[in-house]
Write a protein that holds these residues in place. Structure first.
Motif, PDB file in Angstrom:
ATOM      1  N   MET A 102      67.769 -30.878-105.027  1.00  0.00           N
ATOM      2  CA  MET A 102      68.416 -32.151-105.261  1.00  0.00           C
ATOM      3  C   MET A 102      69.719 -32.255-104.489  1.00  0.00           C
ATOM      4  SD  MET A 102      67.980 -34.920-106.893  1.00  0.00           S
ATOM      5  CE  MET A 102      68.708 -36.229-107.753  1.00  0.00           C
ATOM      6  N   SER A 103      70.463 -31.201-104.408  1.00  0.00           N
ATOM      7  CA  SER A 103      71.747 -31.268-103.722  1.00  0.00           C
ATOM      8  C   SER A 103      71.566 -31.399-102.204  1.00  0.00           C
ATOM      9  CB  SER A 103      72.591 -30.037-104.051  1.00  0.00           C
ATOM     10  OG  SER A 103      71.953 -28.871-103.583  1.00  0.00           O
ATOM     11  N   ALA A 104      70.494 -30.830-101.654  1.00  0.00           N
ATOM     12  CA  ALA A 104      70.241 -30.974-100.218  1.00  0.00           C
ATOM     13  C   ALA A 104      69.911 -32.430 -99.899  1.00  0.00           C
ATOM     14  CB  ALA A 104      69.109 -30.049 -99.782  1.00  0.00           C
ATOM     15  N   THR A 105      69.143 -33.079-100.741  1.00  0.00           N
ATOM     16  CA  THR A 105      68.810 -34.486-100.542  1.00  0.00           C
ATOM     17  C   THR A 105      70.071 -35.348-100.644  1.00  0.00           C
ATOM     18  OG1 THR A 105      66.672 -34.056-101.577  1.00  0.00           O
ATOM     19  CG2 THR A 105      67.311 -36.347-101.325  1.00  0.00           C
TER      20      THR A 105
ATOM     21  N   LEU B  81      74.320 -38.476 -98.038  1.00  0.00           N
ATOM     22  CA  LEU B  81      75.735 -38.721 -97.764  1.00  0.00           C
ATOM     23  C   LEU B  81      76.035 -38.680 -96.265  1.00  0.00           C
ATOM     24  CD1 LEU B  81      77.515 -36.771-100.642  1.00  0.00           C
ATOM     25  CD2 LEU B  81      77.375 -39.243-100.305  1.00  0.00           C
ATOM     26  N   VAL B  82      75.409 -37.747 -95.557  1.00  0.00           N
ATOM     27  CA  VAL B  82      75.597 -37.650 -94.112  1.00  0.00           C
ATOM     28  C   VAL B  82      75.053 -38.902 -93.428  1.00  0.00           C
ATOM     29  CG1 VAL B  82      74.882 -36.405 -92.036  1.00  0.00           C
ATOM     30  CG2 VAL B  82      75.712 -35.148 -94.017  1.00  0.00           C
ATOM     31  N   VAL B  83      73.877 -39.341 -93.840  1.00  0.00           N
ATOM     32  CA  VAL B  83      73.276 -40.541 -93.252  1.00  0.00           C
ATOM     33  C   VAL B  83      74.157 -41.765 -93.523  1.00  0.00           C
ATOM     34  CG1 VAL B  83      71.313 -42.122 -93.432  1.00  0.00           C
ATOM     35  CG2 VAL B  83      70.923 -39.668 -93.261  1.00  0.00           C
ATOM     36  N   LEU B  84      74.646 -41.898 -94.738  1.00  0.00           N
ATOM     37  CA  LEU B  84      75.518 -43.023 -95.068  1.00  0.00           C
ATOM     38  C   LEU B  84      76.835 -42.960 -94.295  1.00  0.00           C
ATOM     39  CD1 LEU B  84      74.979 -43.425 -98.919  1.00  0.00           C
ATOM     40  CD2 LEU B  84      74.243 -44.962 -97.089  1.00  0.00           C
TER      41      LEU B  84
ATOM     42  N   LEU C 231      76.093 -43.954 -90.772  1.00  0.00           N
ATOM     43  CA  LEU C 231      75.872 -45.402 -90.752  1.00  0.00           C
ATOM     44  C   LEU C 231      77.201 -46.147 -90.831  1.00  0.00           C
ATOM     45  CD1 LEU C 231      73.756 -47.657 -90.771  1.00  0.00           C
ATOM     46  CD2 LEU C 231      73.770 -47.526 -93.255  1.00  0.00           C
ATOM     47  N   GLY C 232      78.088 -45.668 -91.689  1.00  0.00           N
ATOM     48  CA  GLY C 232      79.413 -46.276 -91.808  1.00  0.00           C
ATOM     49  C   GLY C 232      80.206 -46.142 -90.517  1.00  0.00           C
ATOM     50  N   LEU C 233      80.125 -44.988 -89.878  1.00  0.00           N
ATOM     51  CA  LEU C 233      80.807 -44.794 -88.599  1.00  0.00           C
ATOM     52  C   LEU C 233      80.228 -45.708 -87.528  1.00  0.00           C
ATOM     53  CD1 LEU C 233      81.327 -40.928 -88.454  1.00  0.00           C
ATOM     54  CD2 LEU C 233      83.079 -42.692 -88.695  1.00  0.00           C
TER      55      LEU C 233
END
Length: 96
Positions: A1-4, A9-12, A15-17
């Protein structure tokens, strides 16, 4: 669960950047466009600020021929050296 969760979070974050980069890029080009228009209309701005007697002609010719460097320079010289409406009125009334 923490890897997902970490991947999400990395993808978001990426995306924000990406959205921030697009915004900065758009803001930069908007600033360049406004600056370019300001430079393009300098002869008309000068004529208007000096209350040039032919400010409308300067504006019309600036819109039509301002893209030509020679016409832009001629219009700028005309805007700087042309008679002001106030100077014309002062000369007509005998005041200096």
């Amino acid at each position: 669960m923490s890897a997902t969760l970490a991947i999400a979070l990395v993808v978001l974050a990426l995306l924000g950047l990406g959205i921030a980069a697009i915004f900065v890029h758009l803001a930069w080009w908007l600033l360049v466009a406004v600056g370019g228009l300001f430079i393009y209309f300098i002869p008309s701005i000068v004529a208007g600020a000096r209350h040039h007697e032919h400010v409308l002609w300067v504006l019309v010719l600036n819109i039509a021929l301002g893209w030509s460097g020679i016409a832009w320079i001629v219009l700028l010289i005309w805007a700087i050296l042309g008679k002001s409406i106030w100077a014309k009125d002062a000369g007509a009334s005998g005041r200096s």
